[in-house]
Write an enzyme that holds these catalytic residues in place. Structure first.
Site, PDB file in Angstrom:
ATOM      1  N   ARG A  88     -47.014  18.970  18.014  1.00  0.00           N
ATOM      2  CA  ARG A  88     -47.570  20.010  17.141  1.00  0.00           C
ATOM      3  C   ARG A  88     -46.983  19.877  15.742  1.00  0.00           C
ATOM      4  O   ARG A  88     -47.600  20.235  14.747  1.00  0.00           O
ATOM      5  CB  ARG A  88     -47.250  21.388  17.736  1.00  0.00           C
ATOM      6  CG  ARG A  88     -47.829  22.569  16.980  1.00  0.00           C
ATOM      7  CD  ARG A  88     -47.457  23.881  17.648  1.00  0.00           C
ATOM      8  NE  ARG A  88     -46.024  24.115  17.730  1.00  0.00           N
ATOM      9  CZ  ARG A  88     -45.267  24.530  16.702  1.00  0.00           C
ATOM     10  NH1 ARG A  88     -45.799  24.768  15.532  1.00  0.00           N
ATOM     11  NH2 ARG A  88     -43.968  24.713  16.864  1.00  0.00           N
ATOM     12  N   GLU A 125     -36.575  25.147  33.357  1.00  0.00           N
ATOM     13  CA  GLU A 125     -37.892  24.522  33.454  1.00  0.00           C
ATOM     14  C   GLU A 125     -38.154  23.977  34.856  1.00  0.00           C
ATOM     15  O   GLU A 125     -37.311  23.320  35.456  1.00  0.00           O
ATOM     16  CB  GLU A 125     -38.009  23.374  32.433  1.00  0.00           C
ATOM     17  CG  GLU A 125     -37.870  23.813  30.981  1.00  0.00           C
ATOM     18  CD  GLU A 125     -39.033  24.690  30.502  1.00  0.00           C
ATOM     19  OE1 GLU A 125     -40.059  24.783  31.209  1.00  0.00           O
ATOM     20  OE2 GLU A 125     -38.893  25.282  29.411  1.00  0.00           O
ATOM     21  N   HIS A 147     -34.349  25.517  28.511  1.00  0.00           N
ATOM     22  CA  HIS A 147     -34.633  25.906  27.124  1.00  0.00           C
ATOM     23  C   HIS A 147     -33.863  27.178  26.788  1.00  0.00           C
ATOM     24  O   HIS A 147     -33.729  28.068  27.637  1.00  0.00           O
ATOM     25  CB  HIS A 147     -36.136  26.153  26.925  1.00  0.00           C
ATOM     26  CG  HIS A 147     -36.884  24.971  26.389  1.00  0.00           C
ATOM     27  ND1 HIS A 147     -37.947  24.387  27.045  1.00  0.00           N
ATOM     28  CD2 HIS A 147     -36.739  24.266  25.224  1.00  0.00           C
ATOM     29  CE1 HIS A 147     -38.412  23.381  26.313  1.00  0.00           C
ATOM     30  NE2 HIS A 147     -37.698  23.282  25.204  1.00  0.00           N
TER      31      HIS A 147
HETATM   32  N1  PCA Z   1     -36.431  21.751  21.175  1.00  0.00           N
HETATM   33  C1  PCA Z   1     -37.628  20.944  21.026  1.00  0.00           C
HETATM   34  C2  PCA Z   1     -37.131  19.542  20.811  1.00  0.00           C
HETATM   35  C3  PCA Z   1     -35.683  19.668  20.468  1.00  0.00           C
HETATM   36  C4  PCA Z   1     -35.328  21.046  20.826  1.00  0.00           C
HETATM   37  O1  PCA Z   1     -34.194  21.519  20.797  1.00  0.00           O
HETATM   38  C5  PCA Z   1     -38.621  21.114  22.173  1.00  0.00           C
HETATM   39  O2  PCA Z   1     -38.632  22.179  22.794  1.00  0.00           O
HETATM   40  O3  PCA Z   1     -39.371  20.192  22.454  1.00  0.00           O
END
Ligand code: PCA
Length: 214
Positions: free
Chosen positions: A90, A80, A167
């Site tokens: 959401r 990110e 992520h």
């Molecule tokens: N993903 C969520 C919150 C916890 C996670 O593992 C997100 O992308 O906000």
């Protein structure tokens, strides 16, 4: 030795696992040479996650902090670039809260950039034969909340520390019968090790394309 704090999240949204925490644990079980890896599992709850992150940072005293979360539906590891100062849920968080358009830090900057070398991190994961890209949004759920809180903590209290957010896709067992992309947790763990090494060893990010047209 560079001290690296890796955080993952507890399961959320009805899932029984969260690959972010699985991969963080697997990465820490086999740390790369020269790095000392510490881990913390964060609750998927606005506010509490931030408190838990602060406690983990205080306990570990890291040079680098890499927070990791699940981004179900994304096909690759995404590093990110930016955290924004807004909570806009959401789905309910783990405690049932659904904030709409609330500032994470009232009066704080609209956004913070990652202080990880995001392009170098993406390049390192790709060089290991795994898919990765730069992401220009961490969403507005708990992951962005933790990322912004981390960036604010670094900017206001911990100038020597660098940190950011990664992520990761679903694990294969989460997508059985769902036709969604996934990556094995062992691959995600390898990617996190590559990212930690690249971040520890890169002060000035690479000048390579990582943008998006939409
Ligand atoms: N993903 C969520 C919150 C916890 C996670 O593992 C997100 O992308 O906000």
């Amino acid at each position: 030795m560079t001290r690296v704090l890796l955080t993952g999240f507890e399961p959320f949204d009805g899932e029984s696992t969260n690959p972010s925490w699985q991969a963080v644990r697997a990465a820490a079980a086999e740390p790369p040479a020269g790095l000392e890896l510490f881990t913390a599992e964060l609750p998927c709850v606005y506010g509490e996650s931030r408190t838990a992150l602060r406690a983990a940072v205080q306990e570990c005293g890291p040079d680098l902090v890499i927070c990791v979360g699940q981004a179900g539906g994304r096909p690759d590891i995404t590093v990110e670039r930016v955290a924004v100062n807004v909570d806009d849920a959401r789905i309910p968080d783990g405690a049932g809260a659904e904030p709409i358009d609330e500032a994470i830090v009232p009066g704080g900057p609209a956004a913070y950039f990652s202080t990880l070398p995001v392009k170098a991190c993406v390049a390192a994961v790709r060089a290991a034969g795994l898919p990765a890209s730069v992401s220009n949004t961490a969403g507005t759920f708990v992951c962005n909340h933790v990322f912004y809180a981390l960036a604010h903590l670094i900017a206001t209290e911990l100038p020597g520390v660098r940190g950011g957010f990664v992520h990761v896709p679903y694990a294969p067992e989460q997508v059985v019968g769902r036709a969604q992309p996934s990556l094995p947790v062992t691959s995600v763990a390898q990617a996190l090790r590559e990212i930690a090494v690249a971040a520890a060893g890169t002060r000035e990010d690479l000048r390579i394309a990582g943008g998006a047209t939409h």
